[in-house]
Design an enzyme around this catalytic site. Structure first.
Site, mmCIF file in Angstrom:
data_model
loop_
_atom_site.group_PDB
_atom_site.id
_atom_site.type_symbol
_atom_site.label_atom_id
_atom_site.label_comp_id
_atom_site.label_asym_id
_atom_site.label_seq_id
_atom_site.Cartn_x
_atom_site.Cartn_y
_atom_site.Cartn_z
ATOM 1 N N CYS A 28 43.053 -34.207 -13.975
ATOM 2 C CA CYS A 28 42.587 -35.229 -14.895
ATOM 3 C C CYS A 28 41.146 -35.024 -15.348
ATOM 4 O O CYS A 28 40.396 -34.298 -14.733
ATOM 5 C CB CYS A 28 42.675 -36.637 -14.312
ATOM 6 S SG CYS A 28 44.320 -37.077 -13.773
ATOM 7 N N GLY A 55 43.715 -32.505 -18.786
ATOM 8 C CA GLY A 55 44.913 -33.311 -18.620
ATOM 9 C C GLY A 55 45.591 -33.554 -19.941
ATOM 10 O O GLY A 55 44.982 -34.140 -20.838
ATOM 11 N N ASN A 130 39.802 -38.734 -11.207
ATOM 12 C CA ASN A 130 40.054 -37.287 -11.204
ATOM 13 C C ASN A 130 39.920 -36.817 -9.768
ATOM 14 O O ASN A 130 38.867 -37.016 -9.157
ATOM 15 C CB ASN A 130 39.032 -36.563 -12.099
ATOM 16 C CG ASN A 130 39.112 -35.039 -11.986
ATOM 17 O OD1 ASN A 130 38.118 -34.356 -12.109
ATOM 18 N ND2 ASN A 130 40.295 -34.493 -11.750
ATOM 19 N N GLY A 131 40.958 -36.192 -9.250
ATOM 20 C CA GLY A 131 40.901 -35.694 -7.878
ATOM 21 C C GLY A 131 42.213 -35.876 -7.172
ATOM 22 O O GLY A 131 43.267 -36.002 -7.804
ATOM 23 N N TYR A 273 38.126 -20.896 -13.921
ATOM 24 C CA TYR A 273 39.156 -21.211 -14.900
ATOM 25 C C TYR A 273 39.102 -22.638 -15.442
ATOM 26 O O TYR A 273 39.302 -22.866 -16.624
ATOM 27 C CB TYR A 273 40.541 -20.978 -14.270
ATOM 28 C CG TYR A 273 41.677 -21.485 -15.104
ATOM 29 C CD1 TYR A 273 42.112 -20.771 -16.218
ATOM 30 C CD2 TYR A 273 42.305 -22.699 -14.806
ATOM 31 C CE1 TYR A 273 43.147 -21.249 -17.006
ATOM 32 C CE2 TYR A 273 43.339 -23.184 -15.592
ATOM 33 C CZ TYR A 273 43.763 -22.452 -16.683
ATOM 34 O OH TYR A 273 44.764 -22.927 -17.472
ATOM 35 N N CYS A 464 33.592 -25.134 -2.170
ATOM 36 C CA CYS A 464 34.943 -25.048 -1.609
ATOM 37 C C CYS A 464 35.593 -23.785 -2.172
ATOM 38 O O CYS A 464 35.544 -23.540 -3.374
ATOM 39 C CB CYS A 464 35.772 -26.270 -2.003
ATOM 40 S SG CYS A 464 37.516 -26.103 -1.515
#
Ligand code: SF4
Length: 515
Positions: A28, A55, A130-131, A273, A464
Site C-alpha cells: 500500500c 498499490g 501501509n505495512g 525495486y 532489514c
C-alpha cells in the site's frame, strides 16, 4: 550458449509456463494532508496518483471538515475510482488517502481503505495503513474482548483491526492518547495515517520498515509514503516521520510524541525495486542507489559482451551503472507495455499464451547477433527470467548473461511485501548454477548483500534484509510464519473467527488464491 542445458525441473522447481510472474508487490501507499483553505481531496488524489505503484487494487480518500468524516473508496486505480465530480463533493481541511496493492485473488470493497469506525464518543475515525502486522491473532483476541471487531463491515484486514482498537480505546481518552497507548502493543511494520473530524495523525513503527515522510505546504502539512508524492503536490520535504513517532496536526500546530524507542530497520528492498526512482530514502536518492548497485554488480560479475540492456523499468538505473563501470555500451533492447498489470480485464487463454510478450517485447534490430548483458532488479520464482532469456535468444541474441541488482531472494517477507512462499522462491531450492540452468542463461550473477548495503549508504545495522539473509528484525510469532507457509493453519489459529484475519492483512480466501 547453454540453451540445451536449460533444466526447468531441477530441485523442486517443476517446469513453469512462460507467463510473466507477478512482480514483488507493496502492500500500500498512504498520504495525508492538513491544510485549511486548500482543496485537500484533490491534493490527496494527486498524492495517491504519485504513489500508484505501491498499490493498484483499490483507492480511497477520507475528508474531514471539522464536523464530520466522509470516506469514498472503491476497487480500481486512483484514476478509475475518482473523477472530478466525486472529488468536488469531498469538502474539508483534513484528508487521508490510501492505495492498496493488487492481487489476483478476490479483492473486496470492504478491505479498501481508509477504513472507518465511529468511536463510542461519537467521532469518526478514518485510517490508512501501509505495512504488515505480525501479532494479528493477539490483537484480534483483544479486539474481540473489547467488542471492537466489526462483524457487519466485512473487512478482514489487520488495518481494520487497528482502527477498531483505536476507536474503542478513544472513547475514554481521545484518539491521540489512545494511539500512544495502543501503538506500543502493535508489532510488525506499519505506517499509519488517520484522522478524526479535525486532526491529522501519522505514526511509524519503531523499526521504520516502510518509509513515511513529512512535508510542508504554504498553508498546511502533508505526510506521504514517499518523497516523490510531496514533489508532485508542491510540498517541501521537512523530514522523515521517525520510527516510533506519532505526529498530530491541528489548528494548534504539529505535535510530536514518542510511543516507542526507535530501532531503525528500513527495508533495503525499497532501494532495489519498490520505491520510485525519484524518491529519497534516509537522505539517499533511490535512482543514485540503483545506478551504484549496477556499478558494483559490474565489478563483482564482469561479462564479455557487446551490449548492456535493462529489463525496464526497475532494471534501468542498474543497467546504466553496469554499462558505465564495464565500458560495455548501453542500449534499450526491450520495450515494456507500461499498462500491463493495471487492468482488471483478464486475458483470454489465447492471449495468455503470449506470456511475457504482453509485458515486454524485444527490439530485434538491436539484439540480433549480440552478446547481451541483461540487468534485472531481482529474481523471485524465475519464470519471468526464463521466458525473457528464451525470448531474447529467439530475437537473435547469441549470448545472454543475466545480472541481478539484488542478492538471491531466499526468504519470504512478513513486513509488507508479497513475494511468494518460501517453497516458490527459486533461489531457496537451487544454487547459483541451478538457477542459471533453470532460466537458461549463459551466465548469472547477483550483486552481493554487502555491495547492496554499501550502495544504499545506510549502516548495515539500520536495514532489514531478511528476504536475503533470513534475519528477521521483528520477532515472528508462529501464526505469522504459518500464514505464509500453511494458509489453512491461520484459520485454525484464529479461534472462533468467521472471517479470519490473515497475518498479512488478507482473509484466508484471498491469500489462498494469490499467485
Ligand atoms: S524482508 Fe525484504 S522486502 Fe521485507 S522488509 Fe525486509 S528487506 Fe524489505
Amino acid at each position: 550458449m547453454v540453451t540445451d542445458q536449460t533444466d526447468q525441473s531441477a530441485a523442486g522447481h517443476p517446469s513453469a509456463p512462460e507467463t510473466p510472474e507477478p512482480e514483488p508487490r507493496e502492500e500500500c501507499g498512504v498520504f495525508g494532508v492538513w491544510a485549511p483553505g486548500e482543496e485537500v481531496a484533490k491534493l490527496t488524489y494527486y498524492g495517491l496518483y504519485a504513489l500508484q505503484h505501491r498499490g493498484q487494487e483499490a483507492a480511497g480518500i477520507s475528508v474531514a471538515d471539522g464536523s464530520q468524516v466522509v470516506v469514498f473508496k472503491d476497487l480500481g486505480l486512483v484514476s478509475q475510482v475518482f473523477d472530478e465530480q466525486v472529488l468536488s463533493s469531498l469538502h474539508g481541511h483534513v484528508a487521508v488517502g490510501h492505495c492498496r496493492y493488487s492481487t489476483t485473488g478476490s479483492p473486496t470493497w470492504e478491505n479498501a481503505q481508509p477504513t472507518f469506525r465511529t468511536t463510542a464518543a461519537g467521532s469518526g475515525l478514518a485510517l490508512g495503513h501501509n505495512g504488515n502486522l505480525v501479532n494479528t491473532a493477539e490483537l484480534l483476541e483483544r479486539a474481540t474482548a473489547a467488542g471492537a471487531v466489526d462483524t457487519r463491515g466485512g473487512a478482514t484486514t489487520d488495518s481494520d483491526l487497528i482502527c477498531g482498537l483505536l476507536a474503542a480505546a478513544a472513547a475514554d481518552t481521545g484518539i491521540e492518547q489512545a494511539a500512544l497507548e495502543l501503538l506500543p502493543t502493535v508489532r510488525g511494520a506499519f505506517c499509519l495515517v488517520f484522522s478524526d473530524e479535525s486532526t491529522l495523525y501519522a505514526a511509524r513503527d519503531p523499526h521504520g520498515v516502510r518509509p513515511l515522510v513529512l512535508g510542508r505546504l504554504e498553508r498546511g502539512w502533508v505526510v506521504a509514503s514517499e518523497t516523490a508524492a510531496l514533489d508532485i503536490v508542491g510540498a517541501s520535504f521537512v523530514r522523515e516521520v521517525e520510527p516510533g513517532e506519532l505526529i498530530a496536526i491541528d489548528e494548534e500546530g504539529l505535535r510530536s510524541s514518542r510511543f516507542a524507542n526507535p530501532e531503525p530497520k528500513g527495508c533495503v528492498f525499497e532501494y532495489v525495486y519498490l520505491a520510485r526512482p525519484d524518491t529519497t530514502i534516509a537522505g539517499r536518492s533511490v535512482h543514485a542507489t540503483r545506478v551504484d548497485i549496477g556499478r558494483r554488480l559490474a565489478a563483482e560479475h564482469p561479462a564479455e559482451a557487446d551490449l548492456v540492456i535493462p529489463v525496464p523499468e526497475s532494471g534501468t538505473p542498474a543497467a546504466i551503472g553496469y554499462a558505465q563501470a564495464s565500458g560495455i555500451p548501453y542500449g534499450s533492447g526491450l520495450v515494456k507495455n507500461a499498462y500491463v498489470g493495471r487492468t482488471f480485464i483478464q486475458p483470454s487463454q489465447t492471449i495468455r499464451q503470449l506470456g511475457i510478450r504482453l509485458k515486454l517485447n524485444p527490439l530485434r534490430e538491436v539484439i540480433r547477433g549480440k552478446r547481451l548483458v541483461v540487468v534485472d532488479d531481482s529474481i523471485v520464482r524465475g519464470n519471468t527470467q526464463r521466458a525473457l532469456v528464451r525470448m531474447l535468444r529467439e530475437a537473435g541474441a547469441v549470448e545472454v548473461h543475466v545480472r541481478i541488482a539484488s542478492p538471491p531472494v531466499r526468504w519470504p517477507c512478513f513486513y509488507g511485501i508479497d513475494f511468494a512462499s518460501r517453497a516458490e522462491l527459486i533461489a531457496n531450492g537451487l544454487d547459483l548454477d541451478g538457477v542459471r540452468r533453470s532460466i537458461g542463461a549463459d551466465s548469472l550473477g547477483y550483486v552481493s548483500l554487502e555491495a547492496l548495503v554499501a550502495a544504499s549508504e545506510q549502516p548495515r545495522t539500520r536495514l532489514c534484509s531478511a528476504c536475503f539473509d533470513g534475519k528477521y528484525p521483528i520477532a515472528l510469532p508462529d501464526e505469522a510464519r504459518i500464514g505464509k507457509h500453511l494458509l489453512e493453519g491461520i484459520e485454525k489459529g484464529v479461534a472462533g473467527s468467521a472471517a479470519p484475519v490473515h497475518a498479512n492483512g488478507y482473509g484466508a480466501a484471498d491469500a489462498l488464491s494469490r499467485p
